[in-house]
Write a protein that holds these residues in place. Structure first.
Motif: not given
Length: 432
Positions: A368-372, A341-343, A103-105, A83-92
């Motif tokens: 977290g993973p929700y909406c990821g 395209c993220w999120p 939870m894990a990004t 999985w990839l979390s919604y908050e991975a958008a912080a890196w974009v």
């Protein structure tokens, strides 16, 4: 690209094999990409005991944080799920505010061998790069003793703590309407969360099976990490699919009505959804956003919309779904597409970054993973992912459920709060 060996086995349902694998290897590292037997949900994949695991945590600037997109670019060839979390958008978009989640990004694992199920033809194969691994798993599955007994799962509705009340959610809808009227936004997907204690002595597989029986979906799945975390998804929505030849597809969902046990009333609800100007406008708006997102990495002129605002019906809800397709530019990969395209547009809003900023102000909990997305990279390098809606999240001793609604200028605050429960209630009731 890898061409695995294949061995067909006598048919067993995925749940039977999942219980056998759990009994032999435990749950940690188990992945199960599931379907509902429809054309979109024809195939299922099951694997345990990963060969390699990659885990990223934290946001930019936090101690020990790592960029999940860089990690994805470094994946070795093979079969990967995670999985990839919604908050991975912080890196974009590090300039936007993002909530840190426990939870894990990114959690993703490489498995070899894997089990592949054709749910329509009722066939199952082992796929592996090693003859020894293939034969070993085949021997375990064919000669296994009677499969472990199913467990009973029960979480009372009263055990869930809602972090946003109906009144607070309606107020959030009104705030977004005010921002739209002021020209600050066009649309935003406001979410809410509830949580409860993880049922002691319960298996994540059994919780997923309970959810699966009540809410089958074409892009469902179960991921159990080695970090006491898990996601259980009954998502009906594909995010991005990329073939080995670079063909791209996304299937945004916007517009929801509940199913009804009485056929005439059920048909009326579906017709009401199809005829709703509000829901249609919201869907078209997200289609435009995704066409723009895909245009950043797809060949000019390749983006098409073969289905605009089509009705799709699932076990508990009717949805409006569109389909957008394109072709990746030469030299770019699925990771480039995923990052640009993220999120996902259908779970953020338009303009996307401004919507994410306003949602950060209004939502009291991280997603977290929700909406990821639940991610899968196949042996041939093709890629598929869902949008993690209709999903449960385990973090240690806590179980979370989230839901959300897309808000536009003419959204009714109380109706949106009611729609939120249409989406959330089937998940909670399934576990009672």
């Amino acid at each position: 690209m890898i061409s695995p060996q294949r061995c067909e086995l006598p048919w067993q349902e995925p749940q039977a094999m999942a219980r056998i694998l759990r009994a032999r290897h435990g749950e940690q590292g188990l992945v199960w990409l599931d379907g509902d037997g429809s054309e979109l949900g024809r195939w299922a994949t099951l694997a345990v005991a990963p060969q390699e695991i990659i885990c990223c945590r934290g946001l930019p600037g936090e101690p020990g944080a790592t960029n999940p997109f860089n990690a994805l670019r470094g994946l070795a060839p093979g079969h990967w799920c995670g999985w990839l979390s919604y908050e991975a958008a912080a890196w974009v978009e590090p300039g936007n505010p993002w909530a840190s989640d426990g939870m894990a990004t990114l959690w993703i694992a490489r498995h070899d061998p894997v089990l592949r199920f054709d749910l329509q033809q009722r066939k199952v194969w082992i796929e592996a790069t090693s003859t020894a691994a293939l034969e070993s798993l085949a021997q375990k599955l064919v000669t296994s003793a009677q499969q472990p007994r199913a467990e009973t799962v029960s979480i009372p509705l009263a055990a869930w703590r809602h972090h946003t009340t109906t009144e607070q959610y309606a107020a959030g809808v009104q705030r977004i309407r005010d921002l739209i009227a002021a020209g600050d936004l066009f649309q935003a997907n406001l979410t809410a969360c509830c949580s409860t204690a993880w049922p002691q002595e319960s298996s994540a597989i059994e919780l997923f099976l309970t959810l699966r029986d009540a809410c089958p979906a074409p892009f469902a799945g179960l991921i159990i990490s080695d970090q006491n975390e898990a996601l259980l998804s009954s998502s009906p929505e594909r995010f991005l699919q990329v073939s080995a030849q670079g063909a791209v597809q996304t299937r945004p969902i916007k517009g929801t009505r509940p199913r009804h046990s009485e056929p005439e009333q059920d048909a009326n609800l579906a017709a009401e959804l199809v005829c709703s100007d509000k829901d249609r406008a919201e869907n078209v708006m997200i289609v435009d956003l995704l066409r723009n997102d895909l245009g950043r990495t797809c060949q000019p002129g390749s983006i098409q919309v073969p289905q605009l605002v089509g009705l799709e019906s699932y076990a508990s809800v009717h949805h409006l779904t569109s389909v957008v397709e394109g072709q990746l530019k030469a030299g770019l990969s699925w990771v480039d597409l995923l990052e640009t395209c993220w999120p996902g547009g259908s779970i953020s809003g338009a303009p996307k970054l401004r919507a994410c900023q306003r949602l950060h102000e209004l939502e009291p909990t991280s997603r977290g993973p929700y909406c990821g997305s639940l991610l899968r990279i196949d042996w041939d390098g093709s890629f598929d992912s869902n949008i993690l809606i209709r999903s449960l999240l385990r973090q240690g001793d806590t179980l979370r459920a989230h839901a959300g609604c897309g808000i536009v200028a003419d959204s009714d605050p109380l109706c949106e709060a009611e729609e939120l429960m249409w989406k959330l209630q089937p998940l909670l009731e399934a576990l009672t």
